[in-house]
Design a protein around this motif. Structure first.
Motif, mmCIF file in Angstrom:
data_model
loop_
_atom_site.group_PDB
_atom_site.id
_atom_site.type_symbol
_atom_site.label_atom_id
_atom_site.label_comp_id
_atom_site.label_asym_id
_atom_site.label_seq_id
_atom_site.Cartn_x
_atom_site.Cartn_y
_atom_site.Cartn_z
ATOM 1 N N ARG A 308 0.822 -1.210 0.000
ATOM 2 C CA ARG A 308 0.000 0.000 0.000
ATOM 3 C C ARG A 308 0.855 1.259 0.000
ATOM 4 O O ARG A 308 0.478 2.296 -0.578
ATOM 5 N N LEU A 309 2.036 1.181 0.613
ATOM 6 C CA LEU A 309 2.878 2.371 0.751
ATOM 7 C C LEU A 309 3.474 2.819 -0.579
ATOM 8 O O LEU A 309 3.938 3.948 -0.703
ATOM 9 N N ALA A 310 3.465 1.945 -1.567
ATOM 10 C CA ALA A 310 4.005 2.306 -2.875
ATOM 11 C C ALA A 310 3.188 3.409 -3.532
ATOM 12 O O ALA A 310 3.693 4.134 -4.399
ATOM 13 N N SER A 311 1.928 3.550 -3.143
ATOM 14 C CA SER A 311 1.048 4.521 -3.786
ATOM 15 C C SER A 311 0.908 5.814 -3.002
ATOM 16 O O SER A 311 0.157 6.701 -3.395
ATOM 17 N N VAL A 312 1.642 5.947 -1.874
ATOM 18 C CA VAL A 312 1.530 7.151 -1.073
ATOM 19 C C VAL A 312 2.901 7.782 -0.871
ATOM 20 O O VAL A 312 3.921 7.093 -0.896
ATOM 21 N N GLY A 313 2.907 9.085 -0.724
ATOM 22 C CA GLY A 313 4.135 9.786 -0.395
ATOM 23 C C GLY A 313 5.184 9.780 -1.477
ATOM 24 O O GLY A 313 6.327 10.131 -1.204
#
Length: 314
Positions: A308-313
């Motif tokens: 999921r973190l790949a799409s944020v920040g």
């Protein structure tokens, strides 16, 4: 900074109603009293080139003599944290607190936090009232986390027994307790039985990478494993860099950790910002990175661990 989009896998929060208790606990452990709020966290993140911080509450949920209150405390912490993430999903993630030693309640809270609150994983203390995470009593929780392929941050706490006078427990005893619970888990087969769980050890794994070959001798005391198999299990751990980017530490960590198993961590606000900045600089200036390795530590390894973190920040 070589990469302005770091993912901080080891970043703590202190809910407003717990600030005084956390400060008192820090002083009792010989450590500077930390403070946290959303704005100070975002300011620190911007200053240290952190795009996303995965929040976790890294302290016992209740007093040792009042563990019956742990389920309600965990729910309160987790719902507070989930609201922060909901408000700023592009900046924050969430590891949920679990109300151990009540294993049934911990299993239920893990399901609620992962399914309903959207937590990215869970956080466990390295020992719970002197009970380490490889004990049979915790097997139902490991089975639940394994079935979900959960990410677990195992955070150190004070070990049983008194603190050595003049030696702050977070400085000396916490790395020891990380090492103790990691080896306990491996020797008792937690990692071998539960292949889908991904377990992060803070602070470069305590003493584990440096002394792994020595610890593997524990297998010679058991008929159920071999030193080679025990080392293989120990290398399944992930490790973060919080307060550990030092010239004598990084070579041991790099020599031991499996590819993709090193993650950036700050330990804010438990590590004062100025201390963390020194370690961030040391991480940047370490002269022996392979091409792309530092970027992987800063971000890519965390993206692989928590997609999921790949799409944020970014």
């Amino acid at each position: 900074m070589s990469d302005p989009r770091r993912i901080d896998i080891h970043h703590h929060l202190i809910p407003p109603d717990r600030g005084r208790a956390i400060a008192e606990r820090a002083v009792a452990l010989g450590w500077p009293a930390p403070a946290w709020d959303k704005d100070s966290a975002l300011a620190m993140m911007d200053h240290q080139a952190i795009a996303v911080a995965v929040l976790s509450y890294a302290a016992p949920l209740t007093a040792p003599d009042d563990t019956s209150a742990a389920p309600a405390s965990a729910r309160s912490v987790n719902e507070y944290t989930a609201e922060l993430v909901k408000d700023r999903p592009e900046r924050f993630g969430h590891f949920a607190a679990l109300p151990l030693p009540d294993v049934d309640a911990a299993v239920a809270e893990a399901a609620y936090a992962l399914d309903e609150l959207g937590a990215d994983g869970v956080i466990l203390m390295s020992n719970i009232g002197g009970h380490y995470l490889g004990e049979d009593v915790f097997e139902p929780l490991w089975a639940e986390l394994d079935a979900r392929g959960a990410v677990v941050l195992v955070h150190p706490t004070a070990p049983p027994g008194p603190m050595v006078p003049g030696l702050p427990s977070p400085l000396v005893d916490f790395p020891h307790d990380t090492t103790r619970t990691a080896l306990h888990m491996a020797v008792n087969g937690v990692l071998a039985r539960h292949r889908e769980v991904k377990v992060i050890l803070p602070h470069a794994g305590g003493f584990l990478p440096y002394a792994a070959q020595r610890f593997a001798a524990a297998a010679r005391l058991s008929p159920d494993t071999t030193p080679e198999n025990l080392l293989e299990d120990l290398r399944r751990f992930y490790f973060d860099t919080a307060f550990s980017a030092a010239p004598a530490t990084l070579p041991s960590l790099l020599a031991f950790a499996a590819p993709g198993h090193i993650l950036y961590g700050s330990d804010f606000p438990m590590i004062p910002t100025e201390w963390a900045a020194v370690h961030d600089t040391a991480l940047e200036e370490f002269p022996h990175w392979d091409p792309g390795q530092l970027h992987a530590i800063h971000r890519a390894n965390a993206e692989a661990l928590i997609p999921r973190l790949a799409s944020v920040g970014s």
